[in-house]
Design a protein around this motif. Structure first.
Motif, mmCIF file in Angstrom:
data_model
loop_
_atom_site.group_PDB
_atom_site.id
_atom_site.type_symbol
_atom_site.label_atom_id
_atom_site.label_comp_id
_atom_site.label_asym_id
_atom_site.label_seq_id
_atom_site.Cartn_x
_atom_site.Cartn_y
_atom_site.Cartn_z
ATOM 1 N N LEU D 82 0.806 -1.224 0.000
ATOM 2 C CA LEU D 82 0.000 0.000 0.000
ATOM 3 C C LEU D 82 0.844 1.280 0.000
ATOM 4 O O LEU D 82 0.493 2.242 -0.699
ATOM 5 N N TYR D 108 -0.162 5.079 5.560
ATOM 6 C CA TYR D 108 -1.350 4.505 4.915
ATOM 7 C C TYR D 108 -1.224 3.009 4.661
ATOM 8 O O TYR D 108 -2.216 2.334 4.408
ATOM 9 N N GLY D 109 -0.020 2.485 4.716
ATOM 10 C CA GLY D 109 0.112 1.039 4.632
ATOM 11 C C GLY D 109 -0.223 0.403 5.974
ATOM 12 O O GLY D 109 -0.831 -0.665 6.052
ATOM 13 N N SER D 110 0.170 1.075 7.015
ATOM 14 C CA SER D 110 -0.100 0.584 8.359
ATOM 15 C C SER D 110 -1.574 0.829 8.716
ATOM 16 O O SER D 110 -2.359 1.225 7.858
ATOM 17 N N ILE D 111 -1.942 0.597 9.955
ATOM 18 C CA ILE D 111 -3.371 0.607 10.292
ATOM 19 C C ILE D 111 -3.669 1.465 11.508
ATOM 20 O O ILE D 111 -2.784 1.819 12.280
ATOM 21 N N LEU D 269 -9.067 -2.134 7.621
ATOM 22 C CA LEU D 269 -7.644 -2.084 7.962
ATOM 23 C C LEU D 269 -6.840 -1.488 6.812
ATOM 24 O O LEU D 269 -5.981 -0.625 7.018
ATOM 25 N N SER D 270 -7.119 -1.948 5.601
ATOM 26 C CA SER D 270 -6.361 -1.446 4.455
ATOM 27 C C SER D 270 -6.632 0.032 4.233
ATOM 28 O O SER D 270 -5.755 0.786 3.818
ATOM 29 N N ALA D 271 -7.854 0.438 4.533
ATOM 30 C CA ALA D 271 -8.241 1.826 4.297
ATOM 31 C C ALA D 271 -7.712 2.774 5.360
ATOM 32 O O ALA D 271 -7.574 3.975 5.128
ATOM 33 N N SER D 272 -7.400 2.230 6.528
ATOM 34 C CA SER D 272 -7.060 3.117 7.639
ATOM 35 C C SER D 272 -5.585 3.496 7.627
ATOM 36 O O SER D 272 -4.762 2.827 7.020
HETATM 37 NA NA NA Z 1 -3.876 0.956 5.807
#
Ligand code: NA
Ligand SMILES: Nc1ncnc2c1ncn2[C@@H]1O[C@H](COP(=O)(O)O)[C@@H](O)[C@H]1O
Ligand SMILES: Nc1ncnc2c1ncn2[C@@H]1O[C@H](COP(=O)(O)O)[C@@H](O)[C@H]1O
Ligand SMILES: Nc1ncnc2c1ncn2[C@@H]1O[C@H](COP(=O)(O)O)[C@@H](O)[C@H]1O
Ligand code: NA
Ligand code: NA
Lengths: 103, 324, 324, 324, 103, 103
Positions: D82, D108-111, D269-272
């Motif tokens: 991401l 943005y890759g992390s959550i 999760l991916s969006a956060s």
């Molecule tokens: Na994310």
């Protein structure tokens, strides 16, 4: 601005001794001081910080007293009696103050 | 024996003990996980209040029986005598000098209220009732040990105890809160409990979990920092002394005629070591003693021992004695 | 009369009042028992949120009736007028100079939300309903008294009130949280309450107990430190002013046609004195006034009076009036 | 479409979102309302513990299925990839230099675990079950993104990552607590949950409300301070990136064969975007990057977007895909 | 290491005045300062500590500003206006700083 | 009372760097320091205070090290390496200490 010479004494001491040092200072007629919380430190007894504490026995505080030069020795003598057997550090700096009538 | 093992296994896998283990593991792994000082203190205020209050309510319900006064006296005597025993044992087992040995000994006469709370919660899970006034006994056992410890060194020397230290010890926050909540519980009784039971009863175990997580973090940090200071002799003391204390507690309990639950609690109190009230007093009265030694022993060795193995052991032994 | 006594006795023996008493006793005995600053603030956030939210839910359930707007106006007027009365009474009873008298007077026009919460909980125990919007009235009564107090001294003098102080007062955290939670409760209604009632309803009284323990500690410390500053005249004022305020609140409530519960709450609000919002404003606007005087009076004298005697008295009087 | 709108409306009017809005409003209005640092940290410890524990209990109940391992791997890959996408998008949309763009991309890759918790609570309200091990996936997604971000800049340059930073990231308190509580839940299972459910289950939503109030305060302060630093391009990125991440999460979830609930959680999760673990790592490894940019984007733009609009959107899309 | 002369000004002031002092300093073009929490103290208004506080009105904080000597007077004048009617202490020490370009 | 000359070094640095600075000091053989919590501040990166923080990344702490003059340069060099790329302030004051054998 008009300033006046004074001494800034910084005493780092165990929290458990705080009320004893306060009392000793007041008895020695030193009525002005500020106490700062201490977050951690290092000395001959090693590194510590607040997160490792369980009780009242641990942790330190820092007293800052601004006094006129002529009161310095009385202050140090009073403080030393309390600090003597305990861990802690005392240092003194020259400073200038505003509103000297307060000291 | 099988019963002890099953009890111990059950205890080991309770959320409470696992939270403690998580805390120890996290701090040994040097994770930065930490419970803020203020939050930990708030948790302990909650626990003291709840345990004291519930003890008081239970006394209100069952009435004050004869043994209450005797139990308090027994607690005071145990607390005063255990340090002498501990001192002798320490001097035999470890290379600690008199000063540090006396300081450590004082901790083992006094008590750990969290160990007491953990024992209460094990009893509850096993459906075993206990005398509500045991919390008052716990409070009575906090201070006498300090005097014994100071007496151990100051024989000859001038007193290290001044009036203000004495007042600080007797009126330390934990005792006042525990005893105060006990009286509030006694006065308001079941009615009071009904009003606040969804605060002091239902979430109790969960709060205890978080508190033990923090205790684990602190114990782990203590071990990491102070562990190397402890010789094997001291460590051995830290696990041998608790069962000895528990044995004395058992004898006292039998003499007093306590119930099974009360017996387990008095054993646990005698077996546990202080890590709050006594260290504070020692820093003032015996500043030359090394806090790393007594804190690490009490919090890093004896506390985990009691929490994980001791409590189920004491319960099993008491059950055996009562069953017989 | 018998009813008042029984109410008062009941109230005296509630866990809430006993916790407060424990706190006062502990601090007068100079115990080091203390609730960490952050924990006390967290408790107050919880209480404000819960009380505001429940008020809003109740308004959502019963609909907004005519008297809501009128009650708000009445609250503002009471808050603005009470300081004038208090000022006159103070000048008559005590030797306080104009400046300190005005500062104190400002506190008595404004309100103590914890006193309000305690009254709510007494009503609840007695099964008496009240208007949910009383929390909005409480919020409306916080600030006007400050203006009255400043007006009392600055007549002639240049203004002590600047825009930023005004904004600070109107948007102080307690008001914003109380009013915000009120609107959240109004919007989400019963459905919202169902979602979070095991947080805002069940443990409420228990949390209030711990909070009052802390209030007791603080009030006790204040008394120990500031008590000697207060003359008998001031102390008399601290217990005479609340019933007078309550009487005015009663009249207003009857004119508004509030329910029994609402009447008791408006009496309590009028009788209570601020110890958070007003002192903060006074430190900025009237730094020459002595905080020990107004804090000790409001927190050390009037708060305990209302908590222990005042609330049952107001309830008894209102019941009598409504019964008649 | 109607369904999405109704979901969004429902979500908008939940106490949780309204508390967040209250927080933002209060801080934009410069109210002094604030949650003490220690209290906020305590709330987050509670939330992490509860969510981890409940996830573990659910895994204990349903058994460890094949997809657990694959989901963890998928999480790691998503987290690592991401940031590359985010970096490209940022460079296209905003004027950020490589350094700041890489720092933002890492977030943005992390959550954000709170976004995850909010999604869980929306699923619960809608009666949709999800895989308990999603909390483990959340933990797995925290760190890989940091490596990707550092790789984006240090290609060529000497490494910015030292062993101690690496350990700090992997053992940061949140991960340890989440994963630890997960294992405790798995070990103690339903029995453990029964013991502490009135702590970890009943008050959960209410605690989440207060936590989101604080998040709102912090987000609002961040916006007030850092908002002017963000160009429109960056802000656009902050609301465009989440749905893109969610789309990738959706694809991964479908490939893994997750349930509807699990799919929504992986999308969330991916969006956060992270605002705790990644900023801390960036301050150490990329001190030249401006924290106001990445914190404001992640906490002030993307977090509210996900909380208010994103989660219902992802739920609606996933429901549509699963319904078809 | 290369160091440069500067002044260290320490202002202990009521917490309620914190934002007012910050604003006054910034207005006087003093943009660099650090604020320390204060745990307790003693002065003419007696002994106090954090545990005895209920509200925003109590408690103190300590500002530390490092400034070039030539900015000192502007700073003191700005600070004094805020501190004047309020309780609090101002003291000044000579110091050396690294990275003088920052001041 | 008998006092001895020493230097008081005050380093304000991001909290996230605390353990790194501790380690660096200890490595440079500076074993004595006290760490104070910082409540807020202002600098080129603007005004901040504790209430606006979410995570470990924010906030500052203040190290105070009392050292003998001859150890000063080693301390500053060690500290500077950690502080260099990070925001923060270093200042040095002359002071006197009691119990000089401890330093
Ligand atoms: Na994310
Ligand atoms: N040289 C020093 N400079 C500043 N603080 C010190 C120094 N030495 C000791 N301290 C403080 O005093 C505490 C106890 O020191 P010690 O007695 O050497 O273990 C330490 O934890 C520090 O907080
Ligand atoms: N001489 C002093 N040295 C250090 N701090 C002082 C001194 N005098 C007063 N203070 C601080 O200023 C506060 C208010 O002082 P005062 O206005 O004298 O009551 C005290 O509580 C202390 O924190
Ligand atoms: N002149 C100064 N005096 C005291 N503290 C300062 C000064 N400049 C900066 N600081 C502190 O260092 C932090 C970061 O400063 P800066 O790197 O300029 O943003 C500030 O938030 C203050 O806490
Ligand atoms: Na014992
Ligand atoms: Na009033």
């Amino acid at each position: 601005m008009q300033t006046h010479k004074a001494k800034r004494v910084e005493i780092t001491i165990e929290k458990i001794m705080q009320s004893r040092l306060s009392d000793a200072l007041v008895k020695a007629d030193v009525h002005g001081f500020t106490i700062l919380p201490v977050y951690g430190g290092s000395g001959r007894s090693g590194l510590w910080d607040r997160t490792g504490q369980v009780g009242r026995a641990e942790g330190m505080v820092q007293f800052i007293c601004i006094v006129r030069e002529e009161r310095l020795d009385a202050l140090l003598t009073a403080a030393f009696k309390v600090v003597e057997k305990h861990i802690g550090v005392v240092n003194i700096t020259d400073c200038e103050v505003l509103r000297a009538e307060r000291f | 024996m099988a019963e002890i093992l099953s009890l111990a296994a059950n205890n080991l896998l309770s959320p409470i003990v696992l939270c403690f283990v998580l805390g120890v593991a996290a701090s040994l792994a040097k994770s930065d996980l930490s419970v803020p000082e203020a939050a930990a203190k708030a948790l302990s205020i909650y626990l003291l209040f709840a345990i004291g209050f519930k003890g008081g309510v239970s006394v209100a319900a069952h009435g004050v029986d004869m043994t209450l006064g005797l139990s308090l006296v027994a607690g005071v005597i145990l607390s005063a005598l255990l340090p002498l025993l501990a001192f002798a044992l320490l001097r035999a087992l470890s290379g600690l000098d008199r000063l540090n040995a006396a300081a450590v000994a004082g901790h083992y006469g006094s008590i750990s209220i969290v160990t007491f709370v953990a024992a209460t919660s094990v009893l509850e899970s096993s459906g075993i009732a206990s005398e509500g006034y045991m919390v008052a006994v716990a409070a009575a056992m906090e201070a006498p040990a300090i005097l014994s410890a100071l007496w151990l060194i100051s024989r000859g020397e001038s007193g290290r105890m001044d009036a203000s230290l004495w007042r600080e010890i007797m009126l330390n926050g934990s005792i006042v809160l525990l005893v105060g909540a006990f009286f509030i519980g006694m006065i308001t009784g079941q009615e009071g409990l009904d009003e606040i039971s969804s605060f002091v009863v239902s979430p109790f175990k969960g709060v205890l979990c978080l508190f033990l997580l923090d205790m684990g973090l602190v114990a782990g940090r203590g071990l990491a920092k102070g562990g190397k200071l402890l010789g094997w002799g001291s460590i051995a003391f830290g696990v041998i002394m608790p069962p000895i204390g528990a044995a004395l507690g058992l004898i006292a309990a039998l003499m007093l005629g306590l119930s099974l639950g009360g017996t387990v609690l008095l054993m646990t109190l005698s077996a546990s070591a202080s890590y709050i009230a006594v260290p504070a007093a020692m820093r003032v009265a015996l500043p030359e003693a090394n806090p790393s030694i007594y804190l690490t022993l009490s919090l890093g060795v004896t506390f985990p021992f009691n929490l994980v193995l001791g409590i189920p052991l004491y319960l099993a032994v008491a059950s055996f004695v009562f069953g017989a």
